[in-house]
Enzyme design. Structure first.
Site, PDB file in Angstrom:
ATOM      1  N   ASP A   1      -2.713 -10.252 -40.447  1.00  0.00           N
ATOM      2  CA  ASP A   1      -4.224 -10.425 -40.294  1.00  0.00           C
ATOM      3  C   ASP A   1      -4.993  -9.923 -41.746  1.00  0.00           C
ATOM      4  OD1 ASP A   1      -6.857 -11.059 -39.119  1.00  0.00           O
ATOM      5  OD2 ASP A   1      -7.419  -8.826 -38.826  1.00  0.00           O
ATOM      6  N   SER A   2      -5.976 -10.547 -41.818  1.00  0.00           N
ATOM      7  CA  SER A   2      -6.823 -10.029 -43.179  1.00  0.00           C
ATOM      8  C   SER A   2      -7.119  -8.603 -43.206  1.00  0.00           C
ATOM      9  CB  SER A   2      -8.311 -10.739 -43.252  1.00  0.00           C
ATOM     10  OG  SER A   2      -8.824 -10.785 -42.130  1.00  0.00           O
TER      11      SER A   2
ATOM     12  N   CYS B   1     -12.130 -14.799 -33.067  1.00  0.00           N
ATOM     13  CA  CYS B   1     -11.623 -13.859 -34.407  1.00  0.00           C
ATOM     14  C   CYS B   1     -11.199 -12.485 -33.917  1.00  0.00           C
ATOM     15  CB  CYS B   1     -12.637 -13.560 -35.236  1.00  0.00           C
ATOM     16  SG  CYS B   1     -12.692 -12.589 -36.712  1.00  0.00           S
ATOM     17  N   THR B   2     -10.000 -12.294 -34.398  1.00  0.00           N
ATOM     18  CA  THR B   2      -9.344 -11.088 -33.773  1.00  0.00           C
ATOM     19  C   THR B   2     -10.069  -9.747 -33.999  1.00  0.00           C
ATOM     20  OG1 THR B   2      -7.721 -11.213 -35.900  1.00  0.00           O
ATOM     21  CG2 THR B   2      -7.100 -11.973 -33.606  1.00  0.00           C
ATOM     22  N   HIS B   3     -11.043  -9.843 -35.004  1.00  0.00           N
ATOM     23  CA  HIS B   3     -11.931  -8.540 -35.181  1.00  0.00           C
ATOM     24  C   HIS B   3     -13.050  -8.439 -34.029  1.00  0.00           C
ATOM     25  CE1 HIS B   3     -10.449  -8.641 -39.503  1.00  0.00           C
ATOM     26  NE2 HIS B   3     -11.048  -7.560 -39.505  1.00  0.00           N
TER      27      HIS B   3
ATOM     28  N   CYS C   1      -4.430 -13.606 -36.825  1.00  0.00           N
ATOM     29  CA  CYS C   1      -5.783 -14.184 -37.402  1.00  0.00           C
ATOM     30  C   CYS C   1      -6.248 -15.490 -36.965  1.00  0.00           C
ATOM     31  CB  CYS C   1      -5.807 -13.849 -38.839  1.00  0.00           C
ATOM     32  SG  CYS C   1      -7.010 -14.393 -39.813  1.00  0.00           S
ATOM     33  N   ASN C   2      -7.404 -15.677 -36.382  1.00  0.00           N
ATOM     34  CA  ASN C   2      -7.760 -17.183 -36.111  1.00  0.00           C
ATOM     35  C   ASN C   2      -7.879 -18.175 -37.129  1.00  0.00           C
ATOM     36  OD1 ASN C   2      -8.555 -16.978 -32.712  1.00  0.00           O
ATOM     37  ND2 ASN C   2      -9.026 -14.983 -33.932  1.00  0.00           N
ATOM     38  N   THR C   3      -8.664 -17.494 -38.377  1.00  0.00           N
ATOM     39  CA  THR C   3      -8.828 -18.137 -39.447  1.00  0.00           C
ATOM     40  C   THR C   3      -7.611 -18.811 -40.016  1.00  0.00           C
ATOM     41  OG1 THR C   3     -10.612 -16.636 -39.811  1.00  0.00           O
ATOM     42  CG2 THR C   3     -10.286 -18.155 -41.516  1.00  0.00           C
TER      43      THR C   3
ATOM     44  N   GLU D   1     -14.615  -3.909 -39.669  1.00  0.00           N
ATOM     45  CA  GLU D   1     -13.744  -3.080 -40.914  1.00  0.00           C
ATOM     46  C   GLU D   1     -14.273  -1.849 -41.115  1.00  0.00           C
ATOM     47  OE1 GLU D   1     -11.068  -3.942 -42.664  1.00  0.00           O
ATOM     48  OE2 GLU D   1     -10.639  -5.701 -41.319  1.00  0.00           O
TER      49      GLU D   1
ATOM     50  N   TYR E   1     -11.096 -13.503 -44.752  1.00  0.00           N
ATOM     51  CA  TYR E   1     -10.608 -14.607 -44.800  1.00  0.00           C
ATOM     52  C   TYR E   1     -11.683 -15.776 -44.550  1.00  0.00           C
ATOM     53  CZ  TYR E   1      -5.915 -13.126 -45.478  1.00  0.00           C
ATOM     54  OH  TYR E   1      -4.413 -12.376 -45.990  1.00  0.00           O
ATOM     55  N   GLY E   2     -12.627 -15.509 -43.559  1.00  0.00           N
ATOM     56  CA  GLY E   2     -13.499 -16.380 -42.822  1.00  0.00           C
ATOM     57  C   GLY E   2     -14.055 -17.458 -43.824  1.00  0.00           C
TER      58      GLY E   2
HETATM   59  N1  DGL Z   1      -9.507 -11.500 -37.953  1.00  0.00           N
HETATM   60  C1  DGL Z   1      -9.404 -12.890 -38.353  1.00  0.00           C
HETATM   61  C2  DGL Z   1      -9.666 -13.985 -37.694  1.00  0.00           C
HETATM   62  O1  DGL Z   1      -9.399 -13.810 -36.719  1.00  0.00           O
HETATM   63  C3  DGL Z   1     -10.048 -12.995 -39.814  1.00  0.00           C
HETATM   64  C4  DGL Z   1     -11.525 -12.386 -40.155  1.00  0.00           C
HETATM   65  C5  DGL Z   1     -12.042 -12.644 -41.820  1.00  0.00           C
HETATM   66  O2  DGL Z   1     -11.044 -12.139 -42.498  1.00  0.00           O
HETATM   67  O3  DGL Z   1     -12.937 -13.188 -41.845  1.00  0.00           O
HETATM   68  O4  DGL Z   1     -10.259 -14.839 -38.163  1.00  0.00           O
END
Ligand code: DGL
Length: 290
Positions: free
Chosen positions: A30-31, A204-206, A93-95, A172, A62-63
């Site tokens: 993931d990011s 988003c996994t966050h 990571c969804n993105t 984060e 990454y978003g």
């Molecule tokens: N956790 C990631 C996701 O699921 C990325 C979040 C990010 O880096 O912007 O999209």
């Protein structure tokens, strides 16, 4: 009862290959800390598996980035993890799953599992009124990946998607509850006022790290779903299908490796709190291109 001679001969090569594969590692990236939500579900469901996790903390988020840049980052991550003797790669990571899954699946010789299909499945299982909200990064929302994954499984759904970019730095930073998290959630989730959803996808996994702040805003009538459990289930299904699942005493004890691309300490602080177990020996790595 057929005579044993009438059974096809045992393919010892394939059996040996399965034995080798059983001992290999599941790679997850993931990011940042977000993918730990998926890793935790994998550890719970498949405790005998060895895992290697990479958080690209030097380049999070990454978003907001373009698909080309996210794809480049994902290729770096995958290349690094491939050196960890992988049998399978999970894009937690969804993105990244939204824009780079196809590329990675074509490029790599091992199976690659993303989080969007599993997340879509969780949403379909949860909704009763077929009104589903989706929150994610700008990249994920813009890609329309959740919308098409959900519609592929069920046509008659009303969908509304909205981006919540500040959730990622909050997660984060470890600011996952308290007034700032709640106010930010209230501001973003106002986009769903009047929509009447009974299910909200944390795309988003966050975001599962902010689950309680989000739940407080949307109220009890809305189920919050994420990809963690359904992705872990998809991993298990694939390992079962291929006969690659680690099987215990005869296999080596599972190892857990953690890698980050920036300082390990903040990742360890937030990650441990979330994972519910100490994260030891985090290694800081650099990609050759840095
Ligand atoms: N956790 C990631 C996701 O699921 C990325 C979040 C990010 O880096 O912007 O999209």
């Amino acid at each position: 009862m057929p005579s044993p001679l009438s059974f096809p001969p045992i393919d010892t090569g394939a059996l040996r290959c399965r034995e080798v594969m059983r001992r290999k590692t599941i790679g997850v990236f993931d990011s940042g800390v977000g993918g730990l939500t998926v890793l935790k579900a994998i550890h719970q469901r498949l405790p005998l598996e060895s895992t290697a996790y990479l958080g690209d903390t030097a380049r999070v988020p990454y978003g907001p980035r373009s698909p080309e840049v996210v794809i480049r980052y994902c290729i770096d991550n995958a290349r690094f993890l491939l050196n960890q003797d992988l049998k399978l790669l999970v894009v937690a990571c969804n993105t990244a799953s939204a824009v780079a899954l196809d590329v990675l699946q074509k490029m790599l010789a091992i199976p690659v599992i993303g989080v969007i299909e599993p997340g879509a499945r969780a949403a379909i299982e949860a909704t009763k009124n077929n009104r589903i909200g989706i929150i994610g990064t700008r990249g994920t929302v813009k890609s329309g990946a959740y919308q098409s994954a959900i519609r592929k499984q069920r046509g008659n759904v009303e969908l509304k998607a909205s981006a919540c970019p500040l959730f990622v730095p909050l997660a984060e930073e470890g600011w996952t509850d308290g007034p700032i998290a709640r106010l930010t959630a209230a501001r973003y989730l106002a986009a769903f006022d009047g929509f009447g959803m009974d299910t909200l996808v944390l795309g988003c996994t966050h975001y599962p790290l902010l689950r309680s702040a989000i739940a407080e805003v949307v109220g009890e009538g809305v189920s919050l779903v994420d990809s963690a459990q359904t992705t872990a289930a998809a991993v298990e299904e694939l390992l079962d299908f291929r006969g690659w699942k680690a099987e215990g005493p005869s296999d080596a004890p599972p190892s857990r490796h953690y890698f980050v691309t920036d300082q390990p300490e903040p990742f360890a602080d937030v990650g441990e709190r979330f994972l519910g177990e100490p994260i030891r020996g985090i290694e800081r790595i650099t990609f050759p291109e840095f």
